[in-house]
Design an enzyme around this catalytic site. Structure first.
Site, short mmCIF file in Angstrom:
data_model
loop_
_atom_site.label_atom_id
_atom_site.label_comp_id
_atom_site.label_asym_id
_atom_site.label_seq_id
_atom_site.Cartn_x
_atom_site.Cartn_y
_atom_site.Cartn_z
N ILE A 70 42.08 28.83 25.14
CA ILE A 70 43.36 29.05 24.45
C ILE A 70 43.43 30.43 23.81
N THR A 71 42.28 31.03 23.50
CA THR A 71 42.30 32.34 22.84
C THR A 71 42.51 33.49 23.83
N ASP A 74 46.09 34.04 29.01
CA ASP A 74 46.93 32.95 29.53
C ASP A 74 47.06 31.83 28.51
N ASP A 124 33.01 24.14 23.34
CA ASP A 124 32.51 25.12 24.30
C ASP A 124 32.35 24.40 25.65
N GLN A 149 34.21 32.67 31.75
CA GLN A 149 33.75 34.06 31.71
C GLN A 149 34.51 34.67 32.86
N TYR A 161 25.07 32.45 33.46
CA TYR A 161 26.00 32.01 32.41
C TYR A 161 27.39 31.77 33.01
N THR A 193 41.51 30.94 41.46
CA THR A 193 41.75 32.39 41.48
C THR A 193 41.78 32.97 42.89
N GLU A 195 40.30 35.49 43.60
CA GLU A 195 38.93 35.98 43.86
C GLU A 195 38.20 35.08 44.86
N TYR A 217 31.20 35.33 39.87
CA TYR A 217 32.41 34.72 39.32
C TYR A 217 33.16 33.95 40.41
N LYS A 221 33.77 29.92 40.68
CA LYS A 221 35.12 29.37 40.75
C LYS A 221 35.32 28.54 42.02
P1 NAP Z 1 40.63 35.61 29.43
O1 NAP Z 1 41.70 36.37 28.71
O2 NAP Z 1 39.36 36.28 29.73
O3 NAP Z 1 40.35 34.27 28.58
C1 NAP Z 1 39.25 33.47 28.87
C2 NAP Z 1 39.20 32.36 27.83
O4 NAP Z 1 38.06 31.54 28.09
C3 NAP Z 1 39.05 32.87 26.39
O5 NAP Z 1 39.78 32.04 25.54
C4 NAP Z 1 37.56 32.68 26.14
O6 NAP Z 1 37.21 32.55 24.76
C5 NAP Z 1 37.35 31.37 26.88
N1 NAP Z 1 35.95 31.08 27.14
C6 NAP Z 1 35.00 31.90 27.65
N2 NAP Z 1 33.81 31.29 27.70
C7 NAP Z 1 34.00 30.03 27.22
C8 NAP Z 1 33.16 28.93 26.98
N3 NAP Z 1 31.85 28.98 27.25
N4 NAP Z 1 33.69 27.81 26.47
C9 NAP Z 1 35.01 27.74 26.17
N5 NAP Z 1 35.87 28.77 26.35
C10 NAP Z 1 35.37 29.90 26.86
O7 NAP Z 1 41.20 35.04 30.80
P2 NAP Z 1 42.72 34.88 31.29
O8 NAP Z 1 43.14 36.13 31.95
O9 NAP Z 1 43.54 34.31 30.20
O10 NAP Z 1 42.52 33.81 32.45
C11 NAP Z 1 42.57 32.41 32.16
C12 NAP Z 1 41.86 31.67 33.28
O11 NAP Z 1 42.50 31.93 34.52
C13 NAP Z 1 40.40 32.03 33.48
O12 NAP Z 1 39.71 30.87 33.88
C14 NAP Z 1 40.44 33.02 34.63
O13 NAP Z 1 39.20 33.01 35.32
C15 NAP Z 1 41.56 32.46 35.46
N6 NAP Z 1 42.32 33.42 36.25
C16 NAP Z 1 42.85 34.53 35.67
C17 NAP Z 1 43.63 35.39 36.43
C18 NAP Z 1 44.24 36.62 35.82
O14 NAP Z 1 44.65 37.51 36.58
N7 NAP Z 1 44.38 36.69 34.50
C19 NAP Z 1 43.87 35.11 37.79
C20 NAP Z 1 43.33 33.95 38.34
C21 NAP Z 1 42.57 33.09 37.56
P3 NAP Z 1 36.92 33.85 23.84
O15 NAP Z 1 38.27 34.37 23.43
O16 NAP Z 1 36.12 33.31 22.74
O17 NAP Z 1 36.19 34.83 24.71
N1 GDD Z 2 37.83 46.32 35.26
C1 GDD Z 2 37.89 47.48 35.92
N2 GDD Z 2 37.58 48.62 35.27
N3 GDD Z 2 38.27 47.46 37.21
C2 GDD Z 2 38.36 48.66 37.85
C3 GDD Z 2 38.08 49.86 37.21
C4 GDD Z 2 37.65 49.85 35.86
O1 GDD Z 2 37.37 50.87 35.25
N4 GDD Z 2 38.29 50.85 38.10
C5 GDD Z 2 38.69 50.30 39.24
N5 GDD Z 2 38.72 48.96 39.10
C6 GDD Z 2 39.07 47.99 40.15
C7 GDD Z 2 38.05 46.88 40.33
O2 GDD Z 2 36.93 47.34 41.11
C8 GDD Z 2 38.89 45.84 41.04
O3 GDD Z 2 38.91 46.09 42.42
C9 GDD Z 2 40.31 46.07 40.49
O4 GDD Z 2 40.26 47.33 39.81
C10 GDD Z 2 40.78 45.00 39.51
O5 GDD Z 2 39.76 44.79 38.54
P1 GDD Z 2 40.01 43.89 37.25
O6 GDD Z 2 41.22 44.33 36.53
O7 GDD Z 2 38.74 43.85 36.50
O8 GDD Z 2 40.40 42.45 37.85
P2 GDD Z 2 39.77 41.60 39.04
O9 GDD Z 2 40.74 41.64 40.16
O10 GDD Z 2 38.38 41.98 39.33
O11 GDD Z 2 39.72 40.15 38.41
C11 GDD Z 2 40.85 39.64 37.66
O12 GDD Z 2 41.73 38.98 38.54
C12 GDD Z 2 41.18 37.80 39.19
C13 GDD Z 2 42.26 37.25 40.10
O13 GDD Z 2 42.24 37.92 41.32
C14 GDD Z 2 40.31 38.71 36.59
O14 GDD Z 2 41.38 38.34 35.74
C15 GDD Z 2 39.74 37.44 37.19
O15 GDD Z 2 39.41 36.53 36.15
C16 GDD Z 2 40.78 36.81 38.10
O16 GDD Z 2 40.28 35.64 38.70
#
Ligand code: NAP
Ligand code: GDD
Length: 412
Positions: A70-71, A74, A124, A149, A161, A193, A195, A217, A221
């Site tokens: 929740i923190t 999303d 957790d 994570q 982890y 995801t 990913e 990761y 997933k």
């Molecule tokens: P985020 O901002 O990184 O938030 C992750 C959340 O998970 C935070 O609230 C974090 O708590 C919590 N968390 C981490 N470890 C935990 C644990 N051991 N027990 C309980 N809670 C824990 O991620 P988001 O972007 O909102 O994404 C939400 C979900 O969608 C994630 O599962 C992510 O993998 C998935 N997802 C995201 C995207 C994207 O583009 N954003 C796309 C596809 C899927 P803290 O605040 O304490 O760290």
């Molecule tokens: N983080 C980061 N930092 N990424 C970089 C950087 C940098 O300085 N420079 C280039 N990139 C490139 C990464 O190599 C990757 O190809 C792309 O930017 C996106 O990186 P992130 O924004 O870290 O996101 P992600 O696509 O790896 O993962 C996010 O999206 C997934 C959904 O496709 C995360 O939110 C995942 O949790 C989520 O599942």
């Protein structure tokens, strides 16, 4: 009844595996005597069945959501969305030595408007006991598993982890639902995801595209994706995967590339930072706005049948383009030179180098291209992204400009 257990021999306890003393009776094989073959252990009633739950139709009159994560980005948008819809929202937060509730502050301030509707609990995804306790106390109608994570690069450093939280954490949450006898009483959303597609096997990617994860990761997933389907098929749970492509917002964590870029653009524009260091500029992502995707998550839990969906924009853009557009919002035009680790971008007007490449941000295995096909969600859920790419970049840069000017150091 298991072989070797006499009817009535175990008063009050049904279907336990045979004890050694019972088995001793059948040491001489005969056509009728058989040994426990390891396949026939029966289900005990759920430990919390005595919770005396009303039938599902009555139970579902309530709207109670439990959110892990929740923190996060999303989680905070989803909480706002569900509170607006009249839900009572419970969130699991991790104990942290610094504040991790920054994205929820405004909701706390809102408490007077919606008394008793928003609750945070320590828990957790690595702690089954706490999850079972929360499940039994809260009795949710919808569970959103957003906790993870979630950083791909970090998952290479914290592989074990990441597996524990993202893969087994999902199993723990599903099992908490079962343990409490809620399999027919609550619906489960798994934050899957894009990913999962990793080294993509087709373009664009849809619900039927084979997976090929490229990071710890992604692999974790993948387990979570399948265990969600397995619990749906094995126990008749309404459990679904939302396969979401990248979604961003001003609340995005600052180590993800979009937010790293927009914050740096604001700092460079305000002369507080000289240069933005990035990794792979060629990677392409299907970037949408988080708020649009939240509605999709909720819609996934409102269907007649549990089904998995892709949510995406159907467009893809290289990191380099995001950089150009973000600098464009503050009127800085870039010119690129060099290639690979020597590539850099200069501000056309001042001639200063404002973007450089640092290999420390490269990943051991990269996901080069993500492009989603949201046709199924558009057709069956009526879901469609609203915010366009340019609008997303503009909103994020403008929010960071305001934050930088007001010296706001968010902890995201
Ligand atoms: P985020 O901002 O990184 O938030 C992750 C959340 O998970 C935070 O609230 C974090 O708590 C919590 N968390 C981490 N470890 C935990 C644990 N051991 N027990 C309980 N809670 C824990 O991620 P988001 O972007 O909102 O994404 C939400 C979900 O969608 C994630 O599962 C992510 O993998 C998935 N997802 C995201 C995207 C994207 O583009 N954003 C796309 C596809 C899927 P803290 O605040 O304490 O760290
Ligand atoms: N983080 C980061 N930092 N990424 C970089 C950087 C940098 O300085 N420079 C280039 N990139 C490139 C990464 O190599 C990757 O190809 C792309 O930017 C996106 O990186 P992130 O924004 O870290 O996101 P992600 O696509 O790896 O993962 C996010 O999206 C997934 C959904 O496709 C995360 O939110 C995942 O949790 C989520 O599942």
């Amino acid at each position: 009844m298991l072989p070797g257990v006499r009817p009535g021999a175990l008063s009050g306890i049904r279907n336990l595996p045979a004890r050694d003393s019972d088995r001793a009776q059948s040491t001489h094989p005969s056509p009728r005597a058989s040994h426990w073959d390891g396949n026939s252990a029966s289900e005990l009633p759920a430990a919390f069945a005595p919770l005396d739950l009303p039938p599902p139709e009555e139970y579902f009159q309530r709207k109670v959501a439990l959110i892990s994560g929740i923190t996060g980005q999303d989680g905070s948008y989803l909480t706002e969305f569900l509170l607006e819809k009249g839900y009572t929202v419970h969130g699991i937060i991790r104990r942290s030595s610094s504040f991790n509730t920054g994205r929820l502050h405004h909701l706390y301030e809102d408490q007077h408007e919606r008394p008793n509707k928003f609750h945070l609990h320590y828990g957790d995804l690595t702690d089954s006991t706490a999850l079972v306790f929360l499940m039994a106390r809260i009795l949710p109608t919808e569970v959103y598993n957003l906790g993870a994570q979630s950083h791909v690069k970090v998952s290479f450093s914290l592989a074990e982890y990441t597996a524990d939280v993202d893969a087994i954490g999902t199993l723990r949450l599903l099992d908490a639902i079962r343990t409490c006898g809620l399999t027919k009483h609550c619906r489960f959303y798994q934050a899957s995801t894009s990913e999962l597609y990793g080294l993509v096997q087709e373009v664009p990617q849809s619900e039927t595209t084979p997976f090929y994860p490229r990071s710890p990761y992604g692999v974790a997933k993948l387990y979570a994706y399948w265990i969600t389907i397995n619990y749906r098929e094995a126990y008749g749970m309404y459990a679904v995967n939302g396969i979401l492509f990248n979604h961003e917002s001003p609340r995005r964590g600052r180590t993800f590339v979009t937010r790293k870029i927009t914050r740096a653009v604001a700092e460079i524009y305000e002369n507080k930072q000289a240069c933005l260091w990035l990794g792979n500029l060629d990677a392409q992502r299907d970037w949408g706005h988080a708020r649009d995707y939240i509605e999709g998550m909720w819609l996934l839990l409102q269907g007649e049948q549990p089904t998995d969906f892709v949510l995406a924009t159907g467009e893809t853009h290289p990191v380099r383009e995001f950089v150009e557009k973000a600098f464009g919002v503050v009127g800085i035009k870039l010119t690129w030179s060099g290639s690979g680790v020597d590539e850099e971008a200069r501000d056309v007007k001042t001639g200063k180098v404002v973007v450089k490449v640092d290999p420390q941000y490269f990943r051991p295995a990269e996901v080069d291209l993500l492009l989603g096909n949201p046709a199924k969600a558009e057709r069956m859920l009526g879901w469609k992204r609203q915010v366009k790419f340019d609008e997303l970049v503009k909103e994020m840069v403008e929010a960071d400009l305001t934050a930088v000017r007001n010296f706001v150091e968010d902890q995201n």
